[in-house]
Design an enzyme around this catalytic site. Sequence first.
Site, short mmCIF file in Angstrom:
data_model
loop_
_atom_site.label_atom_id
_atom_site.label_comp_id
_atom_site.label_asym_id
_atom_site.label_seq_id
_atom_site.Cartn_x
_atom_site.Cartn_y
_atom_site.Cartn_z
CE1 TYR A 123 0.74 0.82 4.28
CE2 TYR A 123 0.20 -1.34 4.53
CZ TYR A 123 0.91 0.08 5.01
OH TYR A 123 1.48 -0.23 6.30
NE ARG A 136 6.50 -0.18 4.99
CZ ARG A 136 6.56 -0.79 6.05
NH1 ARG A 136 5.63 -0.75 6.95
NH2 ARG A 136 7.70 -1.49 6.20
CG HIS A 180 4.41 -4.65 6.35
ND1 HIS A 180 4.05 -3.71 5.39
CD2 HIS A 180 3.73 -4.09 7.56
CE1 HIS A 180 3.17 -2.91 5.79
NE2 HIS A 180 3.07 -3.00 7.24
#
Lengths: 242, 201
Positions: free
Chosen positions: A147, A157, A160
Site C-alpha cells: 500500500y 510499503r 508485511h
Amino acid sequence: MPLKGEFYQRDREWHPKAYTHDYKTSVARSPRQSLISLENTVSEITGPRFGHGDIDPGDNDLIYNYAQSGESAIGERIILHGRVLDENARPVPNTLVEIWQANAGGRYRHKKDTYLAPIDPNFGGCGRTITDENGYYFFRTVKPGAYPWRNWVNSWRPAHIHVSIFGTAFAQRLITQCYFEGDPLIPHCPILKTVPMQEGIEQLTAALDLNATIPLDTIAYKFDIVLRGRRSTLFENRLEGN
Amino acid sequence: MVQKLETLIESASQTAGPYVHIGLMPTYAGNAGYYDEEIGTTPFLDESKAKGEIVEIVGSVFDGTGWAMRDALIESWQCDAGGVFPGDKGADPAFTGHCRFAADAESGEFTLRTVKPGSYKGRGGVESAPHISLWVVARGINIGLNTRIYFEDEDNANDPLLNRIEQRPRVNTLIAKKTGDGKYRFDIRLQGEGETVFLDI
C-alpha cells in the site's frame, strides 16, 4: 534453582537507530540524548505472562476470526509459522505472539486508514497465539497487499505483517515486521532500510516454505523470531568496588 | 578462522506503525468485539481486592515540535504495593502488573490507572524507589523506548538509577507530579527541551 539471569545487551548497531532521516516520521520522534545504560534490575528481568486462558483457540486464524458464518477473507491464503527463539538458540515456549496486518488489497481495518482499496467485510486483520513447548507458533491468514504511504510522494510499503512478542521479561519486549521472500518493494522501503545491515533485513524476510504448504489449499511462509538471550549465571557479578 | 559460536542475534525492531492499535488495542482502533477479552486493558484482576493505593497517572507523549502525539501506545510493568512482581511468590493475586494504554486520538492524553508500586531491594541490597517501567511505541519510533515513572511524594534520594543521571535537572523528567489525591501528571518528551530520560535496558 538457578538465579534469574540478566539479558545480553541489545546490539544497538544491529537495530535501527532512533533517528533515521529517510523515514521522515522518525525525525521529530527520536530522542537526541543518549540512552542511559542500566544493568538489568528485577523490573527488567521479570515480565507479564499469558496463558491459553487469555486467548481463544480461533484467534490465530485470520481467514475466519472476523468472517461471517460460512464466509472467509479474500486473498492469497497463507500459513505463517515458525519458532520464537532466544539468542542462545533455545526455544521460548508459552509466549504471546500478536500480529496485525492490512487486507489483501492493502487496507487496514482502522478508523485512521483512508486508502481507497476496499475494506474486506470478512477480514479484521489481527490475530494472536501462544507458542508451544518448542517455541512454535502458526497463523492462518491472507497475504497482505502492498500500500502507498506518505513519506516520499510515491512510497509503497512492501507486503508485511506486524509482529509483537513478549518473551519472558520486560527486557525482551519486541515489535517488528515480517516481510515476504521475493517482494520487489523490499529494497525501496525507507522503514525496512532503517535496519542497518542486510543480514538484519534478511532475518525479517519470511521464506517460502513449500513443505509446509497444504496442497490445493494454502501456501506457507516460515518466519522465526529471535528475542534477547539470557545469561546463565555461572558466577555472580562482582560489583565494581566491592 | 576460529570456532563458531552457536548463538543467534535478536530480530531487528521495526516501528509499530500507525495502526498498532488494530493488533494490540482493537477497541481503540474501532474494532470493539474482535476479541472476547483484550490483553492489558487494566492491570487489575479485581480492583476492589487489590492491595495498596490506587493511583491515576495522566500525561501526553510530545514529539520534538511539542505536539502531543495522538497515536502513541504505552505498556507498563511494575511490582505490586508490597514490592513483589506478579508471578513471584507472595504477589498480590488481584494484580497483573501489566497495562496497555494509548494517547487519546482527540486530546493526545493517556491515563494509567494502577496501584502505586512498593519498593524492592535489588543488586547489592540497594533499595529502588517505587517506580513503574514503561515501553513507548508509535509510528516513527523505530525501537520501543524504555523509561520509568517515579513519584514526587516518595523518597527518591537513594534510587540507583536516578543517582546515575549526571545532569540533575534531567532526573525531573522521570518524576510524576502530584496533582491531587491519588492523581499524578507524567509527560513524556521524546526530543528537545525537557527530553525524557530513556533507558538502554
